[in-house]
Write a protein that holds these residues in place. Structure first.
Motif, PDB file in Angstrom:
ATOM      1  N   ALA A 138       8.303  16.934 -14.076  1.00 27.32           N
ATOM      2  CA  ALA A 138       7.473  17.818 -14.885  1.00 27.32           C
ATOM      3  C   ALA A 138       6.060  17.253 -14.998  1.00 27.32           C
ATOM      4  O   ALA A 138       5.099  17.997 -15.220  1.00 27.32           O
ATOM      5  CB  ALA A 138       8.097  18.016 -16.264  1.00 27.32           C
ATOM      6  N   GLY A 139       5.912  15.937 -14.833  1.00 26.90           N
ATOM      7  CA  GLY A 139       4.594  15.318 -14.863  1.00 26.90           C
ATOM      8  C   GLY A 139       3.694  15.810 -13.743  1.00 26.90           C
ATOM      9  O   GLY A 139       2.483  15.650 -13.801  1.00 26.90           O
ATOM     10  N   LEU A 140       4.269  16.418 -12.707  1.00 27.28           N
ATOM     11  CA  LEU A 140       3.491  16.960 -11.594  1.00 27.28           C
ATOM     12  C   LEU A 140       3.078  18.416 -11.817  1.00 27.28           C
ATOM     13  O   LEU A 140       2.445  19.021 -10.969  1.00 27.28           O
ATOM     14  CB  LEU A 140       4.304  16.891 -10.293  1.00 27.28           C
ATOM     15  N   ALA A 141       3.458  18.983 -12.935  1.00 26.90           N
ATOM     16  CA  ALA A 141       3.171  20.392 -13.210  1.00 26.90           C
ATOM     17  C   ALA A 141       1.674  20.633 -13.320  1.00 26.90           C
ATOM     18  O   ALA A 141       0.890  19.719 -13.586  1.00 26.90           O
ATOM     19  CB  ALA A 141       3.861  20.820 -14.506  1.00 26.90           C
ATOM     20  N   GLY A 142       1.302  21.886 -13.146  1.00 33.47           N
ATOM     21  CA  GLY A 142      -0.084  22.286 -13.331  1.00 33.47           C
ATOM     22  C   GLY A 142      -0.449  22.287 -14.809  1.00 33.47           C
ATOM     23  O   GLY A 142       0.369  21.972 -15.682  1.00 33.47           O
ATOM     24  N   LEU A 143      -1.675  22.647 -15.086  1.00 29.35           N
ATOM     25  CA  LEU A 143      -2.199  22.694 -16.450  1.00 29.35           C
ATOM     26  C   LEU A 143      -1.478  23.768 -17.254  1.00 29.35           C
ATOM     27  O   LEU A 143      -1.368  24.915 -16.825  1.00 29.35           O
ATOM     28  CB  LEU A 143      -3.697  22.999 -16.380  1.00 29.35           C
ATOM     29  N   ASP A 144      -0.977  23.403 -18.431  1.00 31.83           N
ATOM     30  CA  ASP A 144      -0.307  24.352 -19.318  1.00 31.83           C
ATOM     31  C   ASP A 144      -1.383  25.219 -19.969  1.00 31.83           C
ATOM     32  O   ASP A 144      -2.169  24.749 -20.783  1.00 31.83           O
ATOM     33  CB  ASP A 144       0.505  23.604 -20.368  1.00 31.83           C
ATOM     34  N   THR A 178       0.845  -1.191   0.000  1.00 32.99           N
ATOM     35  CA  THR A 178       0.000   0.000   0.000  1.00 32.99           C
ATOM     36  C   THR A 178       0.875   1.235   0.000  1.00 32.99           C
ATOM     37  O   THR A 178       1.769   1.368   0.825  1.00 32.99           O
ATOM     38  CB  THR A 178      -0.910   0.010   1.245  1.00 32.99           C
ATOM     39  N   SER A 179       0.616   2.126  -0.939  1.00 30.83           N
ATOM     40  CA  SER A 179       1.307   3.414  -0.984  1.00 30.83           C
ATOM     41  C   SER A 179       0.436   4.454  -0.299  1.00 30.83           C
ATOM     42  O   SER A 179      -0.787   4.419  -0.414  1.00 30.83           O
ATOM     43  CB  SER A 179       1.549   3.846  -2.429  1.00 30.83           C
ATOM     44  N   ARG A 180       1.069   5.374   0.400  1.00 28.93           N
ATOM     45  CA  ARG A 180       0.357   6.472   1.054  1.00 28.93           C
ATOM     46  C   ARG A 180       0.926   7.785   0.522  1.00 28.93           C
ATOM     47  O   ARG A 180       2.111   8.037   0.663  1.00 28.93           O
ATOM     48  CB  ARG A 180       0.505   6.392   2.567  1.00 28.93           C
ATOM     49  N   ILE A 181       0.055   8.558  -0.093  1.00 28.02           N
ATOM     50  CA  ILE A 181       0.475   9.790  -0.758  1.00 28.02           C
ATOM     51  C   ILE A 181      -0.376  10.940  -0.248  1.00 28.02           C
ATOM     52  O   ILE A 181      -1.602  10.835  -0.186  1.00 28.02           O
ATOM     53  CB  ILE A 181       0.322   9.669  -2.286  1.00 28.02           C
ATOM     54  N   THR A 182       0.280  12.034   0.110  1.00 30.80           N
ATOM     55  CA  THR A 182      -0.409  13.256   0.484  1.00 30.80           C
ATOM     56  C   THR A 182      -0.065  14.325  -0.538  1.00 30.80           C
ATOM     57  O   THR A 182       1.117  14.627  -0.746  1.00 30.80           O
ATOM     58  CB  THR A 182       0.002  13.729   1.898  1.00 30.80           C
ATOM     59  N   LEU A 183      -1.076  14.857  -1.189  1.00 27.18           N
ATOM     60  CA  LEU A 183      -0.904  15.959  -2.124  1.00 27.18           C
ATOM     61  C   LEU A 183      -1.250  17.248  -1.388  1.00 27.18           C
ATOM     62  O   LEU A 183      -2.347  17.369  -0.834  1.00 27.18           O
ATOM     63  CB  LEU A 183      -1.835  15.802  -3.329  1.00 27.18           C
ATOM     64  N   ILE A 184      -0.327  18.190  -1.370  1.00 26.62           N
ATOM     65  CA  ILE A 184      -0.562  19.477  -0.715  1.00 26.62           C
ATOM     66  C   ILE A 184      -0.667  20.550  -1.788  1.00 26.62           C
ATOM     67  O   ILE A 184       0.215  20.676  -2.644  1.00 26.62           O
ATOM     68  CB  ILE A 184       0.563  19.810   0.281  1.00 26.62           C
ATOM     69  N   SER A 185      -1.747  21.319  -1.727  1.00 29.90           N
ATOM     70  CA  SER A 185      -1.926  22.428  -2.670  1.00 29.90           C
ATOM     71  C   SER A 185      -1.121  23.624  -2.167  1.00 29.90           C
ATOM     72  O   SER A 185      -0.917  23.789  -0.969  1.00 29.90           O
ATOM     73  CB  SER A 185      -3.403  22.777  -2.812  1.00 29.90           C
ATOM     74  N   SER A 233       6.444  24.656 -10.308  1.00 28.27           N
ATOM     75  CA  SER A 233       6.015  26.057 -10.258  1.00 28.27           C
ATOM     76  C   SER A 233       6.629  26.792  -9.068  1.00 28.27           C
ATOM     77  O   SER A 233       6.975  26.188  -8.043  1.00 28.27           O
ATOM     78  CB  SER A 233       4.489  26.147 -10.182  1.00 28.27           C
ATOM     79  N   VAL A 234       6.735  28.107  -9.204  1.00 22.83           N
ATOM     80  CA  VAL A 234       7.293  28.947  -8.134  1.00 22.83           C
ATOM     81  C   VAL A 234       6.495  28.778  -6.855  1.00 22.83           C
ATOM     82  O   VAL A 234       7.057  28.582  -5.775  1.00 22.83           O
ATOM     83  CB  VAL A 234       7.335  30.434  -8.571  1.00 22.83           C
ATOM     84  N   ARG A 235       5.156  28.848  -6.950  1.00 21.62           N
ATOM     85  CA  ARG A 235       4.357  28.783  -5.726  1.00 21.62           C
ATOM     86  C   ARG A 235       4.446  27.429  -5.038  1.00 21.62           C
ATOM     87  O   ARG A 235       4.395  27.352  -3.817  1.00 21.62           O
ATOM     88  CB  ARG A 235       2.924  29.209  -5.977  1.00 21.62           C
ATOM     89  N   CYS A 236       4.608  26.345  -5.800  1.00 24.75           N
ATOM     90  CA  CYS A 236       4.773  25.032  -5.168  1.00 24.75           C
ATOM     91  C   CYS A 236       6.145  24.923  -4.502  1.00 24.75           C
ATOM     92  O   CYS A 236       6.260  24.428  -3.377  1.00 24.75           O
ATOM     93  CB  CYS A 236       4.564  23.914  -6.187  1.00 24.75           C
ATOM     94  N   ARG A 237       7.179  25.385  -5.186  1.00 25.44           N
ATOM     95  CA  ARG A 237       8.523  25.338  -4.586  1.00 25.44           C
ATOM     96  C   ARG A 237       8.587  26.201  -3.328  1.00 25.44           C
ATOM     97  O   ARG A 237       9.151  25.784  -2.315  1.00 25.44           O
ATOM     98  CB  ARG A 237       9.577  25.776  -5.603  1.00 25.44           C
ATOM     99  N   VAL A 256       1.757  20.132  -5.050  1.00 26.02           N
ATOM    100  CA  VAL A 256       1.342  20.223  -6.458  1.00 26.02           C
ATOM    101  C   VAL A 256       0.223  21.248  -6.628  1.00 26.02           C
ATOM    102  O   VAL A 256      -0.476  21.585  -5.683  1.00 26.02           O
ATOM    103  CB  VAL A 256       0.875  18.854  -7.000  1.00 26.02           C
ATOM    104  N   GLU A 257       0.062  21.719  -7.851  1.00 26.82           N
ATOM    105  CA  GLU A 257      -0.964  22.699  -8.176  1.00 26.82           C
ATOM    106  C   GLU A 257      -2.372  22.142  -7.935  1.00 26.82           C
ATOM    107  O   GLU A 257      -2.609  20.941  -8.052  1.00 26.82           O
ATOM    108  CB  GLU A 257      -0.835  23.128  -9.642  1.00 26.82           C
ATOM    109  N   GLN A 258      -3.302  23.044  -7.639  1.00 24.04           N
ATOM    110  CA  GLN A 258      -4.689  22.651  -7.385  1.00 24.04           C
ATOM    111  C   GLN A 258      -5.276  21.851  -8.538  1.00 24.04           C
ATOM    112  O   GLN A 258      -5.995  20.872  -8.319  1.00 24.04           O
ATOM    113  CB  GLN A 258      -5.563  23.901  -7.139  1.00 24.04           C
ATOM    114  N   GLU A 259      -4.974  22.242  -9.768  1.00 20.12           N
ATOM    115  CA  GLU A 259      -5.565  21.519 -10.894  1.00 20.12           C
ATOM    116  C   GLU A 259      -5.010  20.102 -11.012  1.00 20.12           C
ATOM    117  O   GLU A 259      -5.699  19.194 -11.482  1.00 20.12           O
ATOM    118  CB  GLU A 259      -5.423  22.293 -12.214  1.00 20.12           C
ATOM    119  N   PHE A 260      -3.775  19.872 -10.552  1.00 21.12           N
ATOM    120  CA  PHE A 260      -3.240  18.512 -10.561  1.00 21.12           C
ATOM    121  C   PHE A 260      -3.993  17.666  -9.527  1.00 21.12           C
ATOM    122  O   PHE A 260      -4.327  16.511  -9.775  1.00 21.12           O
ATOM    123  CB  PHE A 260      -1.727  18.506 -10.285  1.00 21.12           C
ATOM    124  N   VAL A 261      -4.298  18.261  -8.369  1.00 23.38           N
ATOM    125  CA  VAL A 261      -5.082  17.551  -7.349  1.00 23.38           C
ATOM    126  C   VAL A 261      -6.455  17.185  -7.922  1.00 23.38           C
ATOM    127  O   VAL A 261      -6.930  16.052  -7.757  1.00 23.38           O
ATOM    128  CB  VAL A 261      -5.234  18.402  -6.069  1.00 23.38           C
TER     129      VAL A 261
END
Length: 195
Positions: free
Chosen positions: A74-80, A2-9, A53-57, A142-147
């Motif tokens: 780069a696959g974690l980037a927000g919507l282009d 089982t993988s456990r992943i937390t995505l933070i906006s 992205s700057v805001r995620c970093r 990650v960006e909100q749209e990726f979530v």
């Protein structure tokens, strides 16, 4: 396994506050302060990933996280958003109302010349396939749209559902499971139950 992943906006910045397609602006002082205030409350994790992205970093940094933000992430980037990048939604709506309506109703539309919502969801699905092999706990800023794309993918929801999901700044979306079978917990405010 089982993988456990937390995505933070990311925390609040000018682009989020003004409904502006990301223009690379830094966090607002209030957004940075909010992230710093919850920095010590995060669970320990085995890996930290950060969207480019700057805001995620900057959010990761304010949270005290040393994350990986390499080319393969780069696959974690927000919507282009193509040529709409840096413009507010109101500005684009005034100039190109039909294009905005197509973009908001058709997951395959790319009137801005960037990436479609469906393309983002497919990219999120590919990342989830890889993430299903992660051992232990993973945290990704990650960006909100990726979530939203991850949620649509996990729930096998239709593309238009993407626009029905609200991801507030500095919230956690948690996944547990493995590739092809994920459980989802949405929108927990950071600092609540993080110990």
């Amino acid at each position: 396994m089982t993988s456990r992943i937390t995505l933070i906006s990311p925390a609040m910045n000018r682009s989020l506050r003004e409904t502006r397609f990301d223009d690379g602006s830094p966090l607002d002082p209030s957004g940075a302060a909010r992230a710093e205030s919850v920095a010590g409350s995060l669970r320990s994790v085995d890996r930290v990933l950060v969207s480019p992205s700057v805001r995620c970093r900057e959010t990761a940094s304010a949270l005290g996280l040393s994350g990986v933000a390499e080319a393969e992430l780069a696959g974690l980037a927000g919507l282009d958003m193509g040529r709409w990048r840096g413009l507010t939604l109101d500005e684009v709506m005034a100039r190109e109302p039909d294009a905005v309506m197509a973009w908001l109703t058709d997951p395959d539309a790319v009137p801005h010349g960037g990436e479609s919502v469906r393309g983002l969801c497919e990219r999120a699905a590919g990342w989830l396939d890889v993430a299903g092999g992660f051992e232990g706990r993973t945290l990704a800023v990650v960006e909100q749209e990726f979530v939203r794309a991850v949620a649509v993918t996990v729930l096998d929801a239709p593309g238009p559902a993407f626009w029905r999901l609200d991801v507030p700044p500095l919230t956690a979306t948690e996944l547990s499971g493995r590739a092809g079978r994920w459980n989802l917990r949405l929108g927990r405010e950071l600092g609540a139950e993080d110990h």
